[in-house]
Design an enzyme around this catalytic site. Structure first.
Site, mmCIF file in Angstrom:
data_model
loop_
_atom_site.group_PDB
_atom_site.id
_atom_site.type_symbol
_atom_site.label_atom_id
_atom_site.label_comp_id
_atom_site.label_asym_id
_atom_site.label_seq_id
_atom_site.Cartn_x
_atom_site.Cartn_y
_atom_site.Cartn_z
ATOM 1 N N PRO A 137 -2.673 0.739 4.041
ATOM 2 C CA PRO A 137 -2.045 0.328 5.031
ATOM 3 C C PRO A 137 -1.723 1.725 5.829
ATOM 4 O O PRO A 137 -1.950 2.911 5.137
ATOM 5 C CB PRO A 137 -0.279 -0.057 4.138
ATOM 6 C CG PRO A 137 -0.677 -0.471 2.646
ATOM 7 C CD PRO A 137 -2.759 0.580 2.631
ATOM 8 N N GLU A 138 -1.912 1.573 7.156
ATOM 9 C CA GLU A 138 -2.027 3.163 7.645
ATOM 10 C C GLU A 138 -0.096 2.722 8.604
ATOM 11 O O GLU A 138 0.875 1.599 7.716
ATOM 12 C CB GLU A 138 -2.420 3.066 8.431
ATOM 13 C CG GLU A 138 -3.608 3.410 8.419
ATOM 14 C CD GLU A 138 -4.946 3.410 8.660
ATOM 15 O OE1 GLU A 138 -5.090 3.832 10.284
ATOM 16 O OE2 GLU A 138 -6.366 3.200 8.254
ATOM 17 N N HIS A 194 0.067 -8.519 -10.948
ATOM 18 C CA HIS A 194 0.058 -7.201 -10.630
ATOM 19 C C HIS A 194 1.082 -6.824 -9.996
ATOM 20 O O HIS A 194 1.214 -5.858 -9.718
ATOM 21 C CB HIS A 194 -0.758 -6.714 -10.079
ATOM 22 C CG HIS A 194 -2.377 -6.852 -10.622
ATOM 23 N ND1 HIS A 194 -3.027 -6.811 -11.180
ATOM 24 C CD2 HIS A 194 -2.713 -8.250 -10.108
ATOM 25 C CE1 HIS A 194 -4.294 -6.789 -11.125
ATOM 26 N NE2 HIS A 194 -4.222 -7.640 -10.144
ATOM 27 N N ARG A 197 -3.962 -1.248 -7.547
ATOM 28 C CA ARG A 197 -4.841 -0.113 -7.883
ATOM 29 C C ARG A 197 -4.390 0.458 -8.514
ATOM 30 O O ARG A 197 -4.191 1.321 -8.897
ATOM 31 C CB ARG A 197 -5.896 -0.098 -6.825
ATOM 32 C CG ARG A 197 -6.925 -0.961 -6.693
ATOM 33 C CD ARG A 197 -7.611 -0.382 -5.949
ATOM 34 N NE ARG A 197 -8.930 0.969 -6.494
ATOM 35 C CZ ARG A 197 -9.568 1.459 -5.780
ATOM 36 N NH1 ARG A 197 -9.745 1.176 -4.258
ATOM 37 N NH2 ARG A 197 -9.800 2.449 -6.359
ATOM 38 N N ARG A 233 -8.426 24.351 16.775
ATOM 39 C CA ARG A 233 -8.248 23.522 14.977
ATOM 40 C C ARG A 233 -9.826 23.577 15.278
ATOM 41 O O ARG A 233 -10.664 23.241 16.311
ATOM 42 C CB ARG A 233 -7.700 22.559 14.405
ATOM 43 C CG ARG A 233 -6.339 23.349 14.459
ATOM 44 C CD ARG A 233 -5.491 21.950 14.559
ATOM 45 N NE ARG A 233 -6.188 21.069 13.090
ATOM 46 C CZ ARG A 233 -5.211 19.795 12.204
ATOM 47 N NH1 ARG A 233 -4.001 20.344 12.801
ATOM 48 N NH2 ARG A 233 -5.695 19.372 11.113
#
Ligand SMILES: [Zn+2]
Length: 271
Positions: A2-3, A90, A109, A151
């Site tokens: 998820p973002e 889960h 997970r 950068r």
């Protein structure tokens, strides 16, 4: 994983269930969720807390309590918050609220984390780890340029770094770079003003579209009511190996940047 758009979607869906409610009973059944803290201790500490507000910062969910404490939840790979989770597999934690409803935390997970912070600990904790929020008005193209200047890392790697900007991950960086017509391997500090403006606009566009579509469901991400997001149907770059670019028709290419699969139009910068 998820973002920002997925976490924001979860926040909007779960906040009405939690805000104003007292945690009447808390069960945490997975040691990994709270480590190094003992899950029994964390559950006991959470019991009785009243939720004031559910916020988000980057990919973190923040459950703020009236006591000034905060529970910081990171969903990592496969974490989910569910309303009325009875029967779900889960389940790693369960919150029973004072109106009798339940909110469950499911994680196949088990990479997700719950961290209970005392008053005053939240801002320094996040400040060390996260750059600016890309959807707030204070985020500007000029500010983005300052974060990227000098950068030499590839643009994609710099944008995945949560200290550059909070909340972007593999999907939305590829989408934003496609919208901005910028190559993921460009040195991050090499963008001119016009390119920075394009990138700034594209980051917001990709994230806002992701939120409007309630996130991308590729495997386990679900909304708290069990439904799926639909952003995956509108990807312009992510995962589209050998599919035609929506702008120029050239077949999209895949490479790896910092170990992450990366999709882009090979005709850049002319695409
Ligand atoms: Zn193209």
């Amino acid at each position: 994983m998820p973002e920002l758009p997925e976490v924001e979607t979860v926040r909007r869906a779960i906040a009405p269930a939690l805000e104003g409610r007292r945690l009447e009973h808390v069960e945490i059944s997975d040691m990994r969720l709270t480590r190094p803290e003992d899950p029994l201790v964390v559950a006991a500490e959470l019991t009785g807390e009243r939720v004031e507000h559910v916020d988000r910062r980057g990919k973190y969910l923040i459950v703020r309590f009236a006591s000034g404490r905060a529970l910081l939840i990171h969903l990592r790979m496969t974490g989910n918050l569910l309303r009325d989770p009875a029967g779900s597999s889960h389940l790693r934690a369960l919150l029973r609220l004072d109106d009798g409803t339940e909110v469950g935390y499911r994680d196949v997970r088990r990479f997700g984390t719950w961290l209970l912070l005392e008053p005053g600990e939240l801002e320094p904790y996040l400040g060390e780890r996260l750059g600016e929020e890309p959807l707030v008005a204070a985020f500007t193209a000029k500010g983005l340029g300052e974060r990227l200047e000098r950068r030499r890392a590839p643009l994609k790697a710099a944008l995945l770094d949560q200290r550059t900007l909070a909340g972007l991950g593999n999907i939305y960086v590829d989408e934003a770079l496609w919208h901005a017509r910028l190559h993921p391997l460009r040195p991050a500090g090499s963008l001119d003003r016009d390119e920075l403006r394009r990138l700034h606009r594209a980051i917001r566009k990709a994230l806002e579209l992701g939120i409007a579509r309630q996130g991308s469901t590729l495997s386990t991400y679900r909304l708290p009511d069990g439904s799926s997001g639909s952003m995956q149907k509108e990807f312009k770059a992510y995962g589209r190996t050998d599919e035609p670019c929506d702008r120029c028709g050239t077949l999209l290419a895949k490479t790896r940047v910092g170990g992450r699969g990366t999709w882009y139009c090979p005709t850049l910068p002319s695409c």
